[in-house]
Design a protein around this motif. Structure first.
Motif, PDB file in Angstrom:
ATOM      1  N   GLY A   1      35.933 -64.767  32.468  1.00  0.00           N
ATOM      2  CA  GLY A   1      34.768 -65.590  32.728  1.00  0.00           C
ATOM      3  C   GLY A   1      34.009 -65.095  33.938  1.00  0.00           C
ATOM      4  O   GLY A   1      34.592 -64.536  34.873  1.00  0.00           O
ATOM      5  N   MET A   2      32.689 -65.294  33.941  1.00  0.00           N
ATOM      6  CA  MET A   2      31.857 -64.863  35.052  1.00  0.00           C
ATOM      7  C   MET A   2      32.321 -65.490  36.364  1.00  0.00           C
ATOM      8  O   MET A   2      32.318 -64.858  37.414  1.00  0.00           O
ATOM      9  N   ALA A   3      32.757 -66.741  36.310  1.00  0.00           N
ATOM     10  CA  ALA A   3      33.194 -67.427  37.526  1.00  0.00           C
ATOM     11  C   ALA A   3      34.453 -66.797  38.106  1.00  0.00           C
ATOM     12  O   ALA A   3      34.676 -66.815  39.315  1.00  0.00           O
ATOM     13  N   GLN A   4      35.312 -66.218  37.244  1.00  0.00           N
ATOM     14  CA  GLN A   4      36.533 -65.567  37.715  1.00  0.00           C
ATOM     15  C   GLN A   4      36.264 -64.201  38.310  1.00  0.00           C
ATOM     16  O   GLN A   4      37.036 -63.709  39.127  1.00  0.00           O
ATOM     17  N   ALA A   5      35.179 -63.569  37.886  1.00  0.00           N
ATOM     18  CA  ALA A   5      34.979 -62.147  38.153  1.00  0.00           C
ATOM     19  C   ALA A   5      34.886 -61.810  39.634  1.00  0.00           C
ATOM     20  O   ALA A   5      35.156 -60.680  40.038  1.00  0.00           O
ATOM     21  N   GLY A   6      34.511 -62.772  40.462  1.00  0.00           N
ATOM     22  CA  GLY A   6      34.405 -62.494  41.883  1.00  0.00           C
ATOM     23  C   GLY A   6      35.732 -62.492  42.613  1.00  0.00           C
ATOM     24  O   GLY A   6      35.801 -62.066  43.762  1.00  0.00           O
TER      25      GLY A   6
ATOM     26  N   GLU B   1      39.589 -61.481  43.698  1.00  0.00           N
ATOM     27  CA  GLU B   1      40.257 -60.203  43.913  1.00  0.00           C
ATOM     28  C   GLU B   1      41.150 -59.845  42.735  1.00  0.00           C
ATOM     29  O   GLU B   1      41.731 -60.721  42.086  1.00  0.00           O
ATOM     30  N   GLY B   2      41.277 -58.548  42.453  1.00  0.00           N
ATOM     31  CA  GLY B   2      42.237 -58.059  41.478  1.00  0.00           C
ATOM     32  C   GLY B   2      41.705 -57.806  40.090  1.00  0.00           C
ATOM     33  O   GLY B   2      42.398 -57.218  39.270  1.00  0.00           O
ATOM     34  N   PHE B   3      40.463 -58.230  39.805  1.00  0.00           N
ATOM     35  CA  PHE B   3      39.928 -58.020  38.455  1.00  0.00           C
ATOM     36  C   PHE B   3      39.199 -56.685  38.308  1.00  0.00           C
ATOM     37  O   PHE B   3      39.006 -56.202  37.198  1.00  0.00           O
ATOM     38  N   PHE B   4      38.755 -56.091  39.424  1.00  0.00           N
ATOM     39  CA  PHE B   4      38.072 -54.803  39.392  1.00  0.00           C
ATOM     40  C   PHE B   4      38.673 -53.883  40.449  1.00  0.00           C
ATOM     41  O   PHE B   4      39.092 -54.341  41.514  1.00  0.00           O
ATOM     42  N   ASP B   5      38.710 -52.569  40.149  1.00  0.00           N
ATOM     43  CA  ASP B   5      39.175 -51.622  41.151  1.00  0.00           C
ATOM     44  C   ASP B   5      38.003 -51.221  42.048  1.00  0.00           C
ATOM     45  O   ASP B   5      36.893 -51.752  41.925  1.00  0.00           O
ATOM     46  N   ASP B   6      38.238 -50.256  42.951  1.00  0.00           N
ATOM     47  CA  ASP B   6      37.203 -49.849  43.900  1.00  0.00           C
ATOM     48  C   ASP B   6      35.988 -49.250  43.218  1.00  0.00           C
ATOM     49  O   ASP B   6      34.889 -49.261  43.765  1.00  0.00           O
ATOM     50  N   GLY B   7      36.178 -48.706  42.012  1.00  0.00           N
ATOM     51  CA  GLY B   7      35.063 -48.118  41.291  1.00  0.00           C
ATOM     52  C   GLY B   7      34.279 -49.118  40.454  1.00  0.00           C
ATOM     53  O   GLY B   7      33.287 -48.765  39.827  1.00  0.00           O
TER      54      GLY B   7
ATOM     55  N   ALA C   1      34.008 -50.067  29.344  1.00  0.00           N
ATOM     56  CA  ALA C   1      33.230 -51.268  29.041  1.00  0.00           C
ATOM     57  C   ALA C   1      34.119 -52.508  29.086  1.00  0.00           C
ATOM     58  O   ALA C   1      35.320 -52.446  28.839  1.00  0.00           O
ATOM     59  N   TYR C   2      33.512 -53.633  29.419  1.00  0.00           N
ATOM     60  CA  TYR C   2      34.241 -54.892  29.459  1.00  0.00           C
ATOM     61  C   TYR C   2      33.299 -56.023  29.062  1.00  0.00           C
ATOM     62  O   TYR C   2      32.076 -55.813  28.933  1.00  0.00           O
ATOM     63  N   ALA C   3      33.852 -57.207  28.851  1.00  0.00           N
ATOM     64  CA  ALA C   3      33.052 -58.357  28.432  1.00  0.00           C
ATOM     65  C   ALA C   3      33.191 -59.481  29.449  1.00  0.00           C
ATOM     66  O   ALA C   3      34.243 -59.661  30.062  1.00  0.00           O
ATOM     67  N   LEU C   4      32.105 -60.227  29.632  1.00  0.00           N
ATOM     68  CA  LEU C   4      32.102 -61.389  30.510  1.00  0.00           C
ATOM     69  C   LEU C   4      31.582 -62.595  29.740  1.00  0.00           C
ATOM     70  O   LEU C   4      30.689 -62.461  28.899  1.00  0.00           O
ATOM     71  N   SER C   5      32.126 -63.740  30.056  1.00  0.00           N
ATOM     72  CA  SER C   5      31.645 -64.988  29.478  1.00  0.00           C
ATOM     73  C   SER C   5      30.693 -65.633  30.479  1.00  0.00           C
ATOM     74  O   SER C   5      31.075 -65.894  31.623  1.00  0.00           O
TER      75      SER C   5
ATOM     76  N   THR D   1      28.477 -58.152  44.837  1.00  0.00           N
ATOM     77  CA  THR D   1      28.061 -57.962  46.216  1.00  0.00           C
ATOM     78  C   THR D   1      29.274 -57.954  47.145  1.00  0.00           C
ATOM     79  O   THR D   1      30.390 -58.272  46.738  1.00  0.00           O
ATOM     80  N   GLN D   2      29.031 -57.592  48.403  1.00  0.00           N
ATOM     81  CA  GLN D   2      30.133 -57.492  49.366  1.00  0.00           C
ATOM     82  C   GLN D   2      30.810 -58.834  49.627  1.00  0.00           C
ATOM     83  O   GLN D   2      31.978 -58.859  50.029  1.00  0.00           O
ATOM     84  N   ASP D   3      30.098 -59.934  49.407  1.00  0.00           N
ATOM     85  CA  ASP D   3      30.721 -61.240  49.607  1.00  0.00           C
ATOM     86  C   ASP D   3      31.448 -61.726  48.358  1.00  0.00           C
ATOM     87  O   ASP D   3      31.768 -62.902  48.226  1.00  0.00           O
ATOM     88  N   GLU D   4      31.695 -60.788  47.410  1.00  0.00           N
ATOM     89  CA  GLU D   4      32.503 -61.012  46.204  1.00  0.00           C
ATOM     90  C   GLU D   4      31.811 -61.870  45.156  1.00  0.00           C
ATOM     91  O   GLU D   4      32.453 -62.364  44.228  1.00  0.00           O
TER      92      GLU D   4
END
Length: 214
Positions: free
Chosen positions: A94-99, A101-107, A128-132, A166-169
């Motif tokens: 979900g978009m709300a989860q995406a911010g 930590e741990g769901f994306f690497d440094d790239g 590629a990935y999907a977001l709700s 963004t940098q503020d996650e």
């Protein structure tokens, strides 16, 4: 030839071969952090360009021709049809989860074990990935609960619909209005929400939306 175009081409070259930028650097015999987003600017914000030697090494390691790399710099298709290895099952959160930590690497690629999966149309980008969608800033185009497919390898241009971190996650789906070396302007399709402006340093990554459920 802009700084962001060179780095986009390197990211795309990696994605074409199913690699992260760090893995591409290792394959080319470079330090694994050579192509990390954090290395693309100095501590005081100055642009850091990849060396001609590092570009020569990744071309040699991947077998890519300089002409192909130049085409990627100029915005050619992210992954040529002949090389595409599509997937129909993509990682989904979900978009709300995406911010968090741990769901994306440094790239900016999907990482960790917290992703679900969704069956969607084949997409060539191996990252590629999907977001709700959640929230109403992209109404009426994207509604809460809609699923979007996001391609880190796809070239991003002014006017594209994008997902930005963004940098503020904060992770958000927006319209790229304008991008310069120092500033990024994002628009909300819903006129009830204001446009946003960030310094280029405040944006960790920006990926293009390539498909959305209707």
């Amino acid at each position: 030839m802009r700084h962001d175009e060179i780095w986009r081409a390197i990211d795309t070259l990696a994605a074409e071969r199913g690699l992260s930028p760090s893995a591409l650097a290792r394959q080319a015999g470079l330090d694994a952090t050579s192509f990390n987003p954090s290395k693309r600017r100095t501590a005081d914000g100055k642009l850091r360009w990849p060396s001609t030697e590092s570009i020569a090494k990744i071309l040699d390691a991947t077998g890519a021709k300089l002409e192909h790399f130049s085409a990627l710099v100029n915005g050619a298709r992210a992954i040529p049809e002949a090389r595409a290895k599509g997937r129909s099952r993509l990682p989904l959160i979900g978009m709300a989860q995406a911010g968090a930590e741990g769901f994306f690497d440094d790239g900016g690629y999907p990482a960790g074990a917290g992703w679900d999966e969704v069956e969607l149309p084949t997409v060539a980008d191996v990252h590629a990935y999907a977001l709700s969608i959640s929230g109403e800033s992209m109404l009426p185009v994207y509604r809460p609960g809609d699923t979007i497919i996001v391609s880190p390898a796809a070239p991003v241009r002014q006017g594209d619909r994008v997902v930005v971190r963004t940098q503020d996650e904060a992770v958000m789906a927006k319209l790229l209005l304008r991008r310069t070396a120092g500033q990024i302007e994002l628009g909300s399709l819903n006129p009830d929400y204001p446009d946003l402006r960030f310094s280029a340093r405040a944006v960790l990554w920006m990926h293009r939306i390539v498909w959305a459920s209707q």
